[in-house]
Scaffold this active site. Structure first.
Site, PDB file in Angstrom:
ATOM      1  N   HIS A  37      48.458  45.977  33.923  1.00  0.00           N
ATOM      2  CA  HIS A  37      48.798  45.951  35.649  1.00  0.00           C
ATOM      3  C   HIS A  37      50.326  46.741  36.125  1.00  0.00           C
ATOM      4  O   HIS A  37      51.273  46.052  35.495  1.00  0.00           O
ATOM      5  CB  HIS A  37      48.298  45.274  36.704  1.00  0.00           C
ATOM      6  CG  HIS A  37      48.185  45.700  38.167  1.00  0.00           C
ATOM      7  ND1 HIS A  37      48.729  45.447  39.061  1.00  0.00           N
ATOM      8  CD2 HIS A  37      47.056  45.853  38.740  1.00  0.00           C
ATOM      9  CE1 HIS A  37      48.713  45.516  40.076  1.00  0.00           C
ATOM     10  NE2 HIS A  37      47.436  46.109  40.267  1.00  0.00           N
ATOM     11  N   ASP A  79      39.455  45.438  37.327  1.00  0.00           N
ATOM     12  CA  ASP A  79      38.097  46.663  37.012  1.00  0.00           C
ATOM     13  C   ASP A  79      37.689  45.805  35.733  1.00  0.00           C
ATOM     14  O   ASP A  79      36.615  46.426  35.690  1.00  0.00           O
ATOM     15  CB  ASP A  79      38.757  47.798  36.987  1.00  0.00           C
ATOM     16  CG  ASP A  79      39.554  47.746  38.061  1.00  0.00           C
ATOM     17  OD1 ASP A  79      40.469  48.269  38.296  1.00  0.00           O
ATOM     18  OD2 ASP A  79      38.588  48.627  39.160  1.00  0.00           O
TER      19      ASP A  79
END
Ligand code: SDX
Length: 464
Positions: free
Chosen positions: A342, A399
């Site tokens: 991320h 996700d």
């Protein structure tokens, strides 16, 4: 709750932390003694010109160097192609601390909202800045419930798509077309128009999303049922078949509502920044949100949830996990562990923690035994022990597990990013409204470093 230690460390208003930080920064950047702790003096060695740049702070998070006058003062641009060190705007909606794994919607920790709130209440919070009391919530819910229909002519659009069109293509086109049907809420400078557009978008996204799914499987569309709440209404439009009434599952409803809460907003991510950039041109709310939908589609962003499931299916069994991790580390291979890493979180994504726990609970309550969950857990375990991932602070993100839950709810992989878009519409439109409420907002127009040919004269064809 954020601990006092956290606030002491991260709130720039607390003088101890701030002066230490600024002192370090200013001294590192310059030998000149600190003249004013609220500015950073930048000395351009090539021209000996200097610029006193203001330091501005928000409620939480690092201070920012305001470079608005830099080009005028020094003739230089700044360069930050992925915007990793660049704040593009001020916002009061969401706060993320990537190192501490903190996510706040309007100051409320995501863990508390996940436990106590609902998606519609969170949508109200993102839009209005405060949690609603009962009359406020009831009015908001009534507005949403009575704006869920789409124009019958818009339903015909779907018949122009090939049956196997990707739902995200149909969603983006359908949302952009809303401005062809609604002309009474397009004045971006009118607060009432902005509010109406927000209600219509939050209300109609599930209807359009379900239509995308039904069209792709050749089932007749289902009209929204006003006697159902937001998530149940969506599940009914998705799965009810003419031949028999749909038995709604409270487990599925709760799981989906929680996933919508977790995906509702996330500061200036790629799709929200896209919505703001398109919104800064004065484009109508439907065009701006449609731009956000297309930005979300990319596998590096919201498209990752669909890519994660496909990747888990490709890996197939736990014994293949080790080779997948090896491939993800191989620089000559473009293969990446989808759902890992991320830009901001260099710690566990707090949403991933919540979803991982929910995964086990939902699959158990639904009596689903999905071997991909075992593959996912082994993949996570292997990556979190591997130096490559540890050194780069690559953790599972929002996700990584969500697709396993969507699959257990019988939602096909092609619809996973559509689910993300339904939820993120609340955040996108809240940011779009915030930018239009902010006086002095200007069109977004970044500059560049030009690396092309130097000036040269045209050469006639015969002499080339
Ligand atoms: C979302 O921004 C948001 O807030 C987004 C989001 C939201 O709610 O809106 O949180 C939703 O988009 C989550 C992210 C979903 N995407 C994925 O899961 C795709 C896989 N992840 C990566 O592509 C990547 O981690 C990004 C895109 C998420 C972040 O990319 P960055 O910040 O540009 O990181 P990077 O590419 O510079 O990577 C740093 C290093 C590189 O290695 P080195 O050059 O240092 O040797 O880490 C490596 C990368 O190669 N790396 C990975 C990896 N992610 C980064 N290696 C293997 N697998 C991965 N997944």
């Amino acid at each position: 709750m954020l601990s006092p230690a956290y606030c002491a460390k991260h709130s720039p208003r607390r003088p101890t932390c701030r002066s230490r930080w600024f002192q370090a920064v200013t001294n590192q950047m310059k030998e000149i003694p600190v003249s004013d702790p609220k500015t950073v003096k930048l000395l351009d060695g090539s021209s000996n010109r200097s610029s006193d740049l203001p330091l501005i702070s928000g409620t939480l998070g690092p201070a920012c160097i305001d470079i608005g006058t830099l080009y005028k003062d020094t003739g230089h641009f700044t360069y930050d192609p992925g915007y990793g060190s660049t704040a593009s705007t001020k916002s009061a909606i969401t706060y993320i601390d990537g190192d501490a794994g903190v996510l706040l919607y309007r100051g409320y920790p995501i863990e508390q909202l996940a436990e106590h709130s609902s998606f519609l209440e969170v949508a109200y919070l993102l839009l209005n800045g405060e949690l609603p009391d009962k009359p406020q919530f009831d009015r908001f819910e009534h507005q949403i419930t009575h704006h869920t229909m789409i124009h019958e002519a818009q339903r015909n659009f779907f018949h122009g798509f090939h049956y196997d069109a990707h739902p995200m293509a149909m969603l983006a086109a359908s949302v952009a077309s809303l401005s062809a049907f609604y002309h009474d809420d397009l004045d971006v400078d009118d607060p009432e128009d902005r509010k109406m557009a927000a209600v219509r978008l939050i209300a109609k996204m599930p209807t359009i999303a379900a239509a995308c799914y039904r069209y792709s499987i050749g089932w007749p569309f289902r009209y929204p049922r006003n006697n159902l709440e937001y998530v149940d209404r969506f599940l009914h439009m998705m799965f009810e078949v003419p031949s028999e009434p749909l038995k709604l599952s409270p487990v599925a409803t709760k799981a989906l509502d929680l996933l919508f809460i977790l995906h509702a907003d996330h500061e200036q991510n790629a799709s929200t920044s896209t919505v703001r950039l398109v919104g800064s041109t004065g484009a109508n709310p439907y065009a701006s949100i449609a731009a956000g939908i297309t930005a979300l589609w990319g596998p590096a962003h919201g498209g990752a949830n669909e890519a994660v499931l496909k990747q888990l299916e490709e890996i197939g069994t736990p014994d293949k996990v080790a080779s997948a991790v090896l491939r993800a580390k191989d620089k000559s291979d473009s293969f990446r562990l989808m759902g890992f890493g991320h830009r901001v979180y260099k710690n566990f994504d707090p949403r991933a923690k919540i979803i991982r726990e929910m995964c086990h609970k939902v699959l158990a309550e639904l009596g689903v035994n999905d071997p991909l969950l075992e593959v996912a857990m082994r993949l996570e375990e292997a990556a979190l022990k591997d130096d490559y991932f540890v050194e780069r602070k690559l953790y599972p993100n929002v996700d990584f597990y969500s697709g396993i839950i969507y699959k257990a709810l019988n939602i096909p992989a092609e619809m996973f990013t559509v689910m993300f878009a339904i939820a993120r519409t609340a955040g996108w439109i809240a940011h779009w409204i915030e930018q239009h409420e902010t006086s002095g907002s200007r069109i977004g127009r970044p500059r560049q470093i030009y690396t092309g040919a130097d000036v040269r004269d045209y050469v006639p064809a015969g002499r080339r």
